[in-house]
Design a protein around this motif. Structure first.
Motif, PDB file in Angstrom:
ATOM      1  N   ASN A 266      14.844 102.550  62.364  1.00 10.42           N
ATOM      2  CA  ASN A 266      14.932 104.005  62.524  1.00 10.42           C
ATOM      3  C   ASN A 266      14.457 104.430  63.913  1.00 10.42           C
ATOM      4  O   ASN A 266      14.983 105.369  64.511  1.00 10.42           O
ATOM      5  CB  ASN A 266      14.102 104.715  61.457  1.00 10.42           C
ATOM      6  CG  ASN A 266      14.735 104.652  60.086  1.00 10.42           C
ATOM      7  OD1 ASN A 266      15.936 104.393  59.964  1.00 10.42           O
ATOM      8  ND2 ASN A 266      13.947 104.890  59.054  1.00 10.42           N
ATOM      9  N   CYS A 267      13.444 103.713  64.416  1.00 10.72           N
ATOM     10  CA  CYS A 267      12.930 104.015  65.760  1.00 10.72           C
ATOM     11  C   CYS A 267      13.464 103.034  66.802  1.00 10.72           C
ATOM     12  O   CYS A 267      13.846 103.422  67.907  1.00 10.72           O
ATOM     13  CB  CYS A 267      11.407 103.968  65.764  1.00 10.72           C
ATOM     14  SG  CYS A 267      10.610 105.187  64.690  1.00 10.72           S
ATOM     15  N   HIS A 268      13.505 101.755  66.444  1.00  9.89           N
ATOM     16  CA  HIS A 268      13.790 100.735  67.451  1.00  9.89           C
ATOM     17  C   HIS A 268      15.280 100.560  67.743  1.00  9.89           C
ATOM     18  O   HIS A 268      15.635  99.774  68.631  1.00  9.89           O
ATOM     19  CB  HIS A 268      13.148  99.405  67.055  1.00  9.89           C
ATOM     20  CG  HIS A 268      11.667  99.386  67.289  1.00  9.89           C
ATOM     21  ND1 HIS A 268      11.126  99.351  68.557  1.00  9.89           N
ATOM     22  CD2 HIS A 268      10.622  99.447  66.423  1.00  9.89           C
ATOM     23  CE1 HIS A 268       9.804  99.360  68.465  1.00  9.89           C
ATOM     24  NE2 HIS A 268       9.473  99.423  67.182  1.00  9.89           N
ATOM     25  N   ALA A 269      16.135 101.295  67.048  1.00 11.07           N
ATOM     26  CA  ALA A 269      17.528 101.348  67.488  1.00 11.07           C
ATOM     27  C   ALA A 269      17.616 102.054  68.836  1.00 11.07           C
ATOM     28  O   ALA A 269      18.516 101.802  69.644  1.00 11.07           O
ATOM     29  CB  ALA A 269      18.386 102.068  66.454  1.00 11.07           C
ATOM     30  N   ALA A 270      16.637 102.918  69.106  1.00 13.06           N
ATOM     31  CA  ALA A 270      16.603 103.647  70.382  1.00 13.06           C
ATOM     32  C   ALA A 270      15.532 103.097  71.323  1.00 13.06           C
ATOM     33  O   ALA A 270      15.688 103.135  72.546  1.00 13.06           O
ATOM     34  CB  ALA A 270      16.358 105.128  70.131  1.00 13.06           C
ATOM     35  N   ILE A 271      14.435 102.584  70.749  1.00 12.04           N
ATOM     36  CA  ILE A 271      13.346 102.047  71.576  1.00 12.04           C
ATOM     37  C   ILE A 271      13.583 100.554  71.752  1.00 12.04           C
ATOM     38  O   ILE A 271      13.309  99.760  70.853  1.00 12.04           O
ATOM     39  CB  ILE A 271      11.977 102.322  70.932  1.00 12.04           C
ATOM     40  CG1 ILE A 271      11.782 103.818  70.717  1.00 12.04           C
ATOM     41  CG2 ILE A 271      10.854 101.751  71.790  1.00 12.04           C
ATOM     42  CD1 ILE A 271      10.538 104.168  69.930  1.00 12.04           C
ATOM     43  N   ASN A 272      14.114 100.177  72.909  1.00 16.69           N
ATOM     44  CA  ASN A 272      14.524  98.789  73.136  1.00 16.69           C
ATOM     45  C   ASN A 272      13.502  97.954  73.882  1.00 16.69           C
ATOM     46  O   ASN A 272      13.635  96.729  73.957  1.00 16.69           O
ATOM     47  CB  ASN A 272      15.838  98.744  73.929  1.00 16.69           C
ATOM     48  CG  ASN A 272      16.923  99.585  73.307  1.00 16.69           C
ATOM     49  OD1 ASN A 272      17.517 100.438  73.952  1.00 16.69           O
ATOM     50  ND2 ASN A 272      17.191  99.360  72.028  1.00 16.69           N
ATOM     51  N   ASP A 273      12.493  98.588  74.476  1.00 14.74           N
ATOM     52  CA  ASP A 273      11.512  97.810  75.241  1.00 14.74           C
ATOM     53  C   ASP A 273      10.132  98.409  75.081  1.00 14.74           C
ATOM     54  O   ASP A 273       9.955  99.509  74.569  1.00 14.74           O
ATOM     55  CB  ASP A 273      11.898  97.755  76.726  1.00 14.74           C
ATOM     56  CG  ASP A 273      12.102  99.141  77.326  1.00 14.74           C
ATOM     57  OD1 ASP A 273      11.408 100.086  76.893  1.00 14.74           O
ATOM     58  OD2 ASP A 273      12.963  99.293  78.213  1.00 14.74           O
ATOM     59  N   TYR A 274       9.142  97.632  75.510  1.00 13.25           N
ATOM     60  CA  TYR A 274       7.743  98.062  75.452  1.00 13.25           C
ATOM     61  C   TYR A 274       7.199  97.998  76.876  1.00 13.25           C
ATOM     62  O   TYR A 274       6.802  96.935  77.362  1.00 13.25           O
ATOM     63  CB  TYR A 274       6.946  97.154  74.522  1.00 13.25           C
ATOM     64  CG  TYR A 274       5.501  97.576  74.342  1.00 13.25           C
ATOM     65  CD1 TYR A 274       5.149  98.559  73.426  1.00 13.25           C
ATOM     66  CD2 TYR A 274       4.480  96.995  75.099  1.00 13.25           C
ATOM     67  CE1 TYR A 274       3.828  98.948  73.252  1.00 13.25           C
ATOM     68  CE2 TYR A 274       3.161  97.367  74.951  1.00 13.25           C
ATOM     69  CZ  TYR A 274       2.836  98.352  74.024  1.00 13.25           C
ATOM     70  OH  TYR A 274       1.532  98.748  73.869  1.00 13.25           O
ATOM     71  N   THR A 275       7.208  99.154  77.525  1.00 12.39           N
ATOM     72  CA  THR A 275       6.797  99.182  78.935  1.00 12.39           C
ATOM     73  C   THR A 275       5.699 100.201  79.225  1.00 12.39           C
ATOM     74  O   THR A 275       5.066 100.131  80.268  1.00 12.39           O
ATOM     75  CB  THR A 275       8.008  99.514  79.832  1.00 12.39           C
ATOM     76  OG1 THR A 275       8.609 100.749  79.393  1.00 12.39           O
ATOM     77  CG2 THR A 275       9.055  98.399  79.760  1.00 12.39           C
ATOM     78  N   HIS A 276       5.483 101.146  78.322  1.00  7.62           N
ATOM     79  CA  HIS A 276       4.549 102.246  78.624  1.00  7.62           C
ATOM     80  C   HIS A 276       3.228 102.154  77.858  1.00  7.62           C
ATOM     81  O   HIS A 276       2.298 102.893  78.170  1.00  7.62           O
ATOM     82  CB  HIS A 276       5.220 103.590  78.319  1.00  7.62           C
ATOM     83  CG  HIS A 276       6.482 103.826  79.099  1.00  7.62           C
ATOM     84  ND1 HIS A 276       6.490 103.944  80.469  1.00  7.62           N
ATOM     85  CD2 HIS A 276       7.767 103.927  78.689  1.00  7.62           C
ATOM     86  CE1 HIS A 276       7.739 104.141  80.891  1.00  7.62           C
ATOM     87  NE2 HIS A 276       8.537 104.133  79.818  1.00  7.62           N
ATOM     88  N   GLY A 277       3.157 101.303  76.866  1.00  6.88           N
ATOM     89  CA  GLY A 277       1.927 101.221  76.082  1.00  6.88           C
ATOM     90  C   GLY A 277       0.905 100.296  76.711  1.00  6.88           C
ATOM     91  O   GLY A 277       1.169  99.632  77.721  1.00  6.88           O
ATOM     92  N   PRO A 278      -0.285 100.231  76.135  1.00  5.95           N
ATOM     93  CA  PRO A 278      -1.313  99.308  76.641  1.00  5.95           C
ATOM     94  C   PRO A 278      -0.892  97.863  76.425  1.00  5.95           C
ATOM     95  O   PRO A 278      -0.056  97.556  75.573  1.00  5.95           O
ATOM     96  CB  PRO A 278      -2.542  99.662  75.801  1.00  5.95           C
ATOM     97  CG  PRO A 278      -1.990 100.255  74.541  1.00  5.95           C
ATOM     98  CD  PRO A 278      -0.749 100.974  74.949  1.00  5.95           C
TER      99      PRO A 278
END
Length: 425
Positions: A266-278
């Motif tokens: 539901n979220c990760h179809a749009a959120i493809n990477d992890y670049t802004h979190g800690p």
């Protein structure tokens, strides 16, 4: 000739007494930590706010020892007295009542407070990850167990030396009086020494056997590495995603259930990477590539982020490793606790919103559950029938006792929460 035997006996007694006191102090310090973990750690940390305030410095903030102990035993009475400090604290935390602990003795509360005031905060590793190596080891040894063990060993050696001194003095006394000396008995044939060794082995061996038997099937601290690195700290902590969004059955079913992958998508179809979190770290301090973990999710679902389409022929289930296990003969319902009892997730699962890799926080033993049932108050409606769980309106006697002042609260134990059939039927 001066008789030295009474002096030596007094010295031996003194050394033995010191050994017992030393060992007792060590156990007392350990008990404080264990009691804190069992009763307080689900809502409090000594160093930072979780569900409740940070506890370190509480004896300075509340110098009245009796008042503090009364608050821990039964905070409802202290609030009813109109104490300003505790009323402001109650309002600050959204009027969420703290569990009562009438079963804790003053000595047990004292040991908890001693641990809280002397606990050392965890030290971050130079890489910015969780504490590792020597820092973790120092924190683990903060209860001075090793120190007390060494001290006890030294005292035991001194006692052994005094025994030898006593034997030598007896021989000198006998020689002076002309009493023939008996043939010396080697220590490995000395019945006293043999009996003492057998007794020590029996006590130590029995302790470990009982501890091992009690611990069979328990896995507190169990923290397996999952197929996909999923950080509750990022999702439930930083992004404030409700536990019920993923574990939707926790309010209505026995099982909270593992969320299906479509919930993730539901979220990760749009959120493809992890670049802004800690930065993400495993327990061993190694850094995790968040974007690569999202790609793992796509490989399990058969999702192509470039075309936003699914190839179900490539989809496969994630083989999550179950962490929290109860014996087959135990009945446990999430709904009964979360919906009827209004129990917070952190009560059993600990500060889950701070965990990158989930571990079993509580022992989940029968004693742990029963102690919770003895101290947790039931959400009874008030005298006018407002608020609270309307189901409890059937307990007429308790309502009369509450109204008359014979009882100040009703616990789970009062309504049968410690009966065998509640969990074993």
């Amino acid at each position: 000739m001066t008789n030295h035997r009474p002096i030596v006996k007094k010295l031996k007694f003194t050394i033995l007494l010191l050994s017992l006191v030393s060992l007792g102090n060590g156990l007392f310090a350990q008990d404080g930590k264990a009691l804190f973990q069992t009763n307080c750690a689900s809502c409090h940390s000594p160093f930072k706010q979780i569900i409740g305030p940070a506890l370190q410095g509480v004896t300075t903030r509340i110098p009245d020892k009796k008042l503090l102990y009364d608050w821990i035993h039964n905070n409802a009475k202290v609030l009813a007295s109109g104490n300003k400090y505790f009323t402001d604290l109650f309002n600050q935390f959204n009027k969420t009542p703290m569990n009562t602990f009438p079963g804790l003795s003053d000595a047990e509360i004292g040991s908890i407070l001693t641990y809280v005031e002397t606990a050392k905060p965890p030290t971050a590793s130079p890489s910015g990850g969780p504490e590792t190596g020597s820092a973790a080891a120092k924190d683990a040894e903060s209860d001075n167990t090793l120190l007390y063990g060494i001290l006890t060993l030294i005292l035991a050696i001194i006692m052994f030396v005094l025994l030898q001194v006593n034997s030598s003095l007896k021989k000198l006394s006998d020689d002076k009086e002309g009493i023939p000396a008996a043939e010396p008995v080697p220590f490995w044939r000395n019945k006293v020494y043999i009996a003492l060794v057998i007794l020590v082995l029996f006590v130590v061996g029995g302790y470990w056997v009982v501890e091992g038997a009690i611990g069979i099937g328990r896995q507190q601290g169990y923290q397996p590495q999952q197929p996909i690195f999923y950080s509750h700290k990022v999702h439930a902590g930083i992004n404030q995603i409700s536990c019920l969004y993923c574990h939707s059955n926790a309010l209505d079913s026995r099982h909270a259930t593992v969320p299906p992958l479509n919930v993730c998508m539901n979220c990760h179809a749009a959120i493809n990477d992890y670049t802004h979190g800690p930065k993400l770290y495993r327990e061993d301090g190694s850094e995790v590539d968040g974007t690569a973990e999202i790609q793992k999710l796509y490989s399990y679902t058969g999702f192509d982020p470039k075309t936003s389409t699914y190839n179900l022929a490539n989809a496969k289930p994630v083989e999550w490793i179950k962490i929290h296990n109860l014996p087959d003969h135990v009945f446990f319902s999430h709904a009964q606790h979360t919906k009827a009892g209004q129990v917070q997730c952190q009560t059993c699962h600990g500060p889950i919103q701070e965990m990158d890799e989930v571990k079993q926080f509580a022992p989940l033993s029968m004693g742990w559950c029963i102690n919770c049932h003895r101290t947790t108050k039931v959400n009874f409606p008030d005298s006018a029938g407002n608020n609270g769980n309307k189901f409890y309106s059937i307990y007429e006697r308790f309502h009369k006792d509450l109204k008359s002042g014979a009882m100040d609260s009703v616990t789970v134990e009062n309504i049968g929460g410690t009966e065998c059939q509640k969990c074993h039927y």
